[in-house]
Design a protein around this motif. Structure first.
Motif, mmCIF file in Angstrom:
data_model
loop_
_atom_site.group_PDB
_atom_site.id
_atom_site.type_symbol
_atom_site.label_atom_id
_atom_site.label_comp_id
_atom_site.label_asym_id
_atom_site.label_seq_id
_atom_site.Cartn_x
_atom_site.Cartn_y
_atom_site.Cartn_z
ATOM 1 N N LEU A 76 13.440 39.905 -61.863
ATOM 2 C CA LEU A 76 12.820 39.017 -61.247
ATOM 3 C C LEU A 76 12.475 39.330 -59.476
ATOM 4 O O LEU A 76 11.288 38.956 -58.931
ATOM 5 C CB LEU A 76 13.243 37.611 -61.390
ATOM 6 N N LEU A 97 9.830 41.652 -59.085
ATOM 7 C CA LEU A 97 8.546 41.283 -59.134
ATOM 8 C C LEU A 97 8.196 40.305 -57.884
ATOM 9 O O LEU A 97 7.085 40.514 -57.458
ATOM 10 C CB LEU A 97 8.463 40.283 -60.496
ATOM 11 N N GLN A 107 -3.365 41.535 -56.466
ATOM 12 C CA GLN A 107 -2.503 42.156 -57.492
ATOM 13 C C GLN A 107 -2.833 43.115 -57.296
ATOM 14 O O GLN A 107 -3.791 43.870 -57.681
ATOM 15 C CB GLN A 107 -2.434 41.217 -58.687
ATOM 16 N N GLU A 138 2.050 45.380 -65.618
ATOM 17 C CA GLU A 138 2.345 44.674 -66.755
ATOM 18 C C GLU A 138 3.598 45.001 -67.078
ATOM 19 O O GLU A 138 4.720 44.325 -67.682
ATOM 20 C CB GLU A 138 1.445 44.585 -67.874
ATOM 21 N N TRP A 165 6.597 43.278 -65.922
ATOM 22 C CA TRP A 165 6.580 41.720 -66.242
ATOM 23 C C TRP A 165 7.146 41.657 -67.752
ATOM 24 O O TRP A 165 7.780 40.742 -67.940
ATOM 25 C CB TRP A 165 5.208 41.177 -65.960
ATOM 26 N N CYS A 213 10.137 39.423 -69.267
ATOM 27 C CA CYS A 213 9.898 38.607 -70.569
ATOM 28 C C CYS A 213 10.513 38.855 -71.635
ATOM 29 O O CYS A 213 11.483 37.846 -72.298
ATOM 30 C CB CYS A 213 8.365 38.387 -70.932
ATOM 31 N N HIS A 248 -3.459 36.594 -61.578
ATOM 32 C CA HIS A 248 -1.898 36.276 -61.854
ATOM 33 C C HIS A 248 -1.470 35.612 -63.223
ATOM 34 O O HIS A 248 -0.598 35.874 -63.852
ATOM 35 C CB HIS A 248 -1.275 35.534 -60.628
ATOM 36 N N VAL A 249 -2.232 34.509 -63.461
ATOM 37 C CA VAL A 249 -2.026 33.652 -64.753
ATOM 38 C C VAL A 249 -2.191 34.783 -65.818
ATOM 39 O O VAL A 249 -1.544 34.597 -66.837
ATOM 40 C CB VAL A 249 -2.964 32.734 -64.646
ATOM 41 N N VAL A 263 0.620 36.782 -66.486
ATOM 42 C CA VAL A 263 1.960 36.305 -67.064
ATOM 43 C C VAL A 263 1.534 35.808 -68.600
ATOM 44 O O VAL A 263 2.658 36.122 -69.421
ATOM 45 C CB VAL A 263 2.006 34.553 -66.290
ATOM 46 N N GLY A 278 3.666 37.635 -71.372
ATOM 47 C CA GLY A 278 4.575 36.747 -72.282
ATOM 48 C C GLY A 278 4.061 36.770 -73.907
ATOM 49 O O GLY A 278 5.050 36.692 -74.724
ATOM 50 N N SER A 303 -4.195 34.621 -72.613
ATOM 51 C CA SER A 303 -4.382 35.779 -71.523
ATOM 52 C C SER A 303 -5.730 36.407 -71.826
ATOM 53 O O SER A 303 -6.432 36.786 -70.846
ATOM 54 C CB SER A 303 -3.412 36.638 -71.870
#
Lengths: 276, 363, 256
Positions: C46, C49, C60, C65, C68, C72, C123-124, C127, C131, C176
């Motif tokens: 983290l 990141l 970004q 990925e 990230w 996750c 960014h969303v 994630v 995820g 996503s």
């Protein structure tokens, strides 16, 4: 009547869904390798209508574009299958009978149907955009230049470009480049009404059903080569875009309801069926 | 499973039938369509062509004397064969030599001293060819006076100015670096402008033969030197991406291009860290930074960005820069291929003299 | 070298080592050491990141990925180890360590952030995507454990869990896709842009898991057969989703 009913039921079969979905997976995975090797044959889909692409890049390169045609066909099949299946299941859902013991559960069971309907709406909206939408690329203007929106009396005029240049130290690679920009445009309608709007990267504007997007512009950096100022605008009219947004919203609602159903029904019938 | 296969087969057949049905009339009117990288060429009736330039704009090539297509503005119609052409960028100008059509050139960017092509130098000296300024700031009065049939440029900002003059503009630069295939076939895109389609085919055949020849010999290379192609600046680094024709040539000529996995536009900026970690392994570096652009030696290049000073090419390897002739050598593509091969595999190509590149001196 | 970039790579390298160590420690009698090292690894991940975001925010950089996704997966491993389902926790740790090692030695994060990534949607999307894919990985691994006999778990619970994980994964993955379409529309003028070949594998993955969620409607597709199907999703996730986000082999800065 009987052949129609049996054809309809064949169309609504879950096993057809299974085959179509697996067919799509296989086709898209094959398409991945071909697309990767021939990027420039598929890029024009971003600026051409579907038919224009088909009669040029598509049909003249069938050895590399076959998967795309098969993809369209499988998608069409999936839409028909989803439609038939959803109609059958919704008909069963509304069929009068004894009131369900679990009323909330009865309503939550609508979740997959919401997603199926939304899926159809999304695909239809894409088709509408690709077939009848206006995709007017490369409208290049200097300061003070005007152009007419396609098929409209409204004039668009480029007023000025404003940049917010990055001046900090943190983003070293981005020094002297703008983090945001405002390209000011004046719209003059036939009745004399004038509207001023600012378009930017990731920040399109809408006017009379058209969406206007910033493709590129200058100056987009400070110092270095002094380029002639210009903006390059994409003007689009996507009749399916509202439908697309509605379909997406409906799908998200369906997903959330589905989750509620799954969380709530940990020990209930539907979930038991899924996990049996 | 059987059912799936049957379904897929029926699907594909149906699909092809539908496509053929839907596009039948259009196909009849479009006998030839060629995609050349981001450019395209579509042959129409009566010797007309519809072309797509690097920006994705559609322009019409119409034989002189033929009615232009209705409703198309003047600045999107190019009379062919063209008689008066203004071109920016040495590589595409040199392609006119491959088509034996340099005589149509009436304007270029840059001074006489910048040009290595004899015909262009002579033309600039005797006034047959005019220097129309720098490629990003052309002199529009001069351009207006020249009355060209078409302007070839990388800069889309020129389009509205030229539209005012009624001059069509062809953007000869795409969003991605040209691949080797695109670079070789670009001559086919230019050929209909000057009506030299057969010459274009001869050029393509000649270059492809050279490619095959070099590739065949390079196969016997005892080892493949690791190569990078990029520019080092004070705060940033740029590289030729793996799909660029320069990178593809390196691989074909017996080298091992280390930025093969990078994709994008020509001279793409990447992170300093990646450049550093890759440059440390490289034996040979090609750079556009040369004494002409103020970079006279390896020491000076290392001083520009001290973090890269201990990378292999700068510390102990070889660094080459292209001479100005290289940027004007589109018609000599076969020689470019051989020279890169001779740099990378000198023992396999001992007869080849290096005329388009120069080694950057140590100090 | 940019110091923050260097530190972000160091932190991720440490995280990868911690994941590997934690995996080894899962075979010790006490369960807490593995959990602690996993927690430390996740913290380092983290932090890495955070540093990556610091040197690019509000933009970004592409191909982030893998980093990230590993975070996750580690988060999920921590959730299942040691109490809820240790066998799944261990399997997830194995996947975390493997994918972290690949991310360390085959990075593709050398492209610079680009202007169109200057939106919260970028960014969303990242994630949700990481995820969703991590949860689908967990679902596939859980299905594998179910096939192995539930790894001493109650079989019914294992069955429910692998299905539930797929449902959560599908929901996140779908979100996503919608976020990506919104970003694509605002940035490039169309919800679908034909630029990246991975759009085909993204769609293929969505259809594959959509197909999985329909299997219970088919005759003959009992839990075991469905678990085999879910297991087949793992190579799809690895080869067609994960590998395209990685680059060619290179020694990390601190090893070269």
């Amino acid at each position: 009547m009987k052949p129609v009913v049996s054809a309809w039921n064949w169309l609504a079969r879950p096993s057809l869904t299974f085959h179509l979905l697996l067919g799509l997976v296989a086709d898209l995975l094959a398409g991945y390798f071909i697309f990767r090797a021939h990027l420039q044959l598929f890029g024009p889909l971003n600026r051409l209508s579907l038919l224009d692409w088909i009669v040029t890049y598509g049909i003249h390169n069938l050895d590399t574009t076959w998967w795309f045609f098969l993809f369209l066909l499988l998608l069409a099949g999936l839409v028909l299958n989803t439609l038939a299946c959803t109609i059958n299941r919704l008909a069963a859902w509304v069929r009068p009978g004894r009131p369900p013991a679990d009323r909330l559960g009865h309503w939550l069971a609508l979740a997959p149907h919401l997603m199926h309907i939304a899926f159809i709406i999304i695909l239809v909206s894409h088709l509408v955009n690709y077939v009848v939408g206006v995709n007017d690329q490369n409208n290049i203007l200097r300061q003070g230049d005007s152009l007419r929106l396609p098929g409209s009396a409204t004039q668009l005029r480029l007023e000025r470009v404003e940049n917010d240049f990055y001046a900090g130290e943190r983003l070293k690679f981005y020094q002297n480049r703008p983090l945001s920009q405002r390209v000011w445009l004046t719209f003059s309608q036939a009745d004399g009404q004038r509207t001023v709007k600012a378009v930017g990267i990731n920040s399109p504007i809408w006017q009379e059903g058209f969406s206007i997007h910033l493709k590129s512009y200058a100056p987009d950096h400070q110092g270095g080569m002094k380029r002639t100022p210009f903006v390059n605008l994409i003007i689009r009219k996507d009749p399916g875009i509202r439908l697309f947004a509605a379909g997406t919203a409906l799908f998200v609602v369906g997903l959330l309801v589905y989750l509620v159903q799954v969380l709530r029904n940990g020990t209930r019938k539907d979930h038991r069926e899924m996990t049996a | 499973m059987k059912q799936s296969i049957r379904l897929a087969g029926v699907g594909l057949a149906l699909c092809l039938a539908l496509v053929a049905l839907a596009s039948g009339p259009a196909l009849a009117a479009a006998p030839g369509f060629q995609a050349i990288g981001e450019f395209s060429l579509r042959g129409l009736e009566g010797g007309r062509y519809e072309i797509t330039d690097g920006l994705g704009r559609v322009l019409h090539l119409v034989p002189r004397g033929m009615e232009p297509p209705p409703g198309v503005p003047r600045h999107e119609i190019i009379p062919i064969p063209v008689k008066r052409v203004v071109m920016t960028g040495g590589r595409d100008v040199s392609m006119l030599l491959a088509l034996d059509s340099i005589a149509v050139l009436v304007g270029v960017d840059g001074k006489t001293a910048d040009w290595k092509i004899g015909q262009v130098r002579d033309g600039l000296k005797d006034g047959r060819i005019v220097n129309v300024g720098r490629s990003h700031s052309l002199d529009y009065e001069l351009l207006a006076a020249l009355k060209p049939d078409v302007l070839f440029t990388w800069d889309e900002a020129q389009i509205p100015f030229l539209a005012d003059l009624g001059v069509p503009v062809v953007i000869n630069y795409g969003t991605e670096a040209r691949t080797l295939d695109t670079q070789i076939n670009f001559v086919r895109f230019l050929a209909p402008f000057v009506g030299k389609e057969q010459m274009a085919e001869a050029y393509v055949a000649r270059v492809k033969a050279a490619l095959d020849r070099v590739a065949q010999r390079a196969k016997n290379a005892p080892s493949r030197p690791k190569v990078i192609w990029g520019d080092v600046w004070e705060k940033r680094v740029m590289v030729e991406p793996g799909q660029s024709w320069a990178a593809q040539l390196v691989d074909l000529a017996g080298g091992d291009y280390l930025f093969k996995d990078v994709r994008g536009s020509s001279c793409l900026e990447i992170s300093l860290e990646r450049f550093y970690s890759t440059a440390k392994q490289a034996d040979v570096m090609f750079t556009y930074r040369s004494p002409e652009s103020g970079m006279a030696s390896k020491v000076e290049l290392a001083r520009t960005n001290p973090a890269l000073g201990d990378t292999k090419p700068l510390a102990s390897g070889r660094v080459f820069f292209p001479l100005p002739e290289y940027n004007q050598s589109g018609h000599r593509m076969d020689e470019v291929i051989e020279e890169i091969a001779a740099i990378l595999q000198p023992q396999l190509f001992p007869e080849r003299k290096i005329t388009l590149f120069h080694a950057l001196p140590e100090k | 070298m940019e110091v923050f970039q260097l530190w972000s790579h160091h932190a991720f390298g440490l995280a990868a080592l911690a994941y590997l160590a934690s995996l080894g420690l899962t075979w010790t009698t006490a369960r807490w050491p593995a959990g602690l090292v996993l927690f430390l690894g996740l913290t380092a991940n983290l932090a890495s990141l955070g540093l990556k975001l610091y040197i690019s925010w509000p933009m970004q950089a592409p191909h982030q990925e893998p980093f990230w996704l590993v975070a996750c997966l580690a988060g999920l491993a921590l959730a299942y180890w040691p109490r809820r389902w240790p066998a799944l926790g261990r399997a997830l740790l194995g996947a975390t360590a493997l994918l972290a090692a690949v991310a360390v030695f085959f990075p593709k994060d050398y492209y610079l952030p680009f202007p169109r990534s200057n939106t919260i949607l970028a960014h969303v999307y990242l994630v949700f995507s990481a995820g969703g894919r991590a949860t689908l990985w967990a679902g596939g691994l859980a299905a594998g454990l179910f096939l192995l006999g539930g790894a001493r778990e109650d079989e019914k619970a294992a069955r429910t869990r692998f299905t539930d994980l797929h449902i959560w994964g599908f929901v996140l993955y779908s979100l996503s896709l919608f976020t990506a379409e919104a970003w694509s529309y605002l940035g490039w003028s169309s919800p679908v842009i034909w630029e990246e070949p991975t759009m085909t594998t993204t769609m293929a993955t969505w259809f594959f898991y959509g197909c999985f969620l329909h299997l219970y409607l088919l005759r003959g597709w009992d839990a075991r057969r469905r678990a085999w199907f879910a297991l087949a999703g793992l190579p799809l996730l690895f080869y067609f989703n994960y590998l395209p986000e990685t680059g060619q082999f290179s020694w990390p800065g601190w090893m070269s």
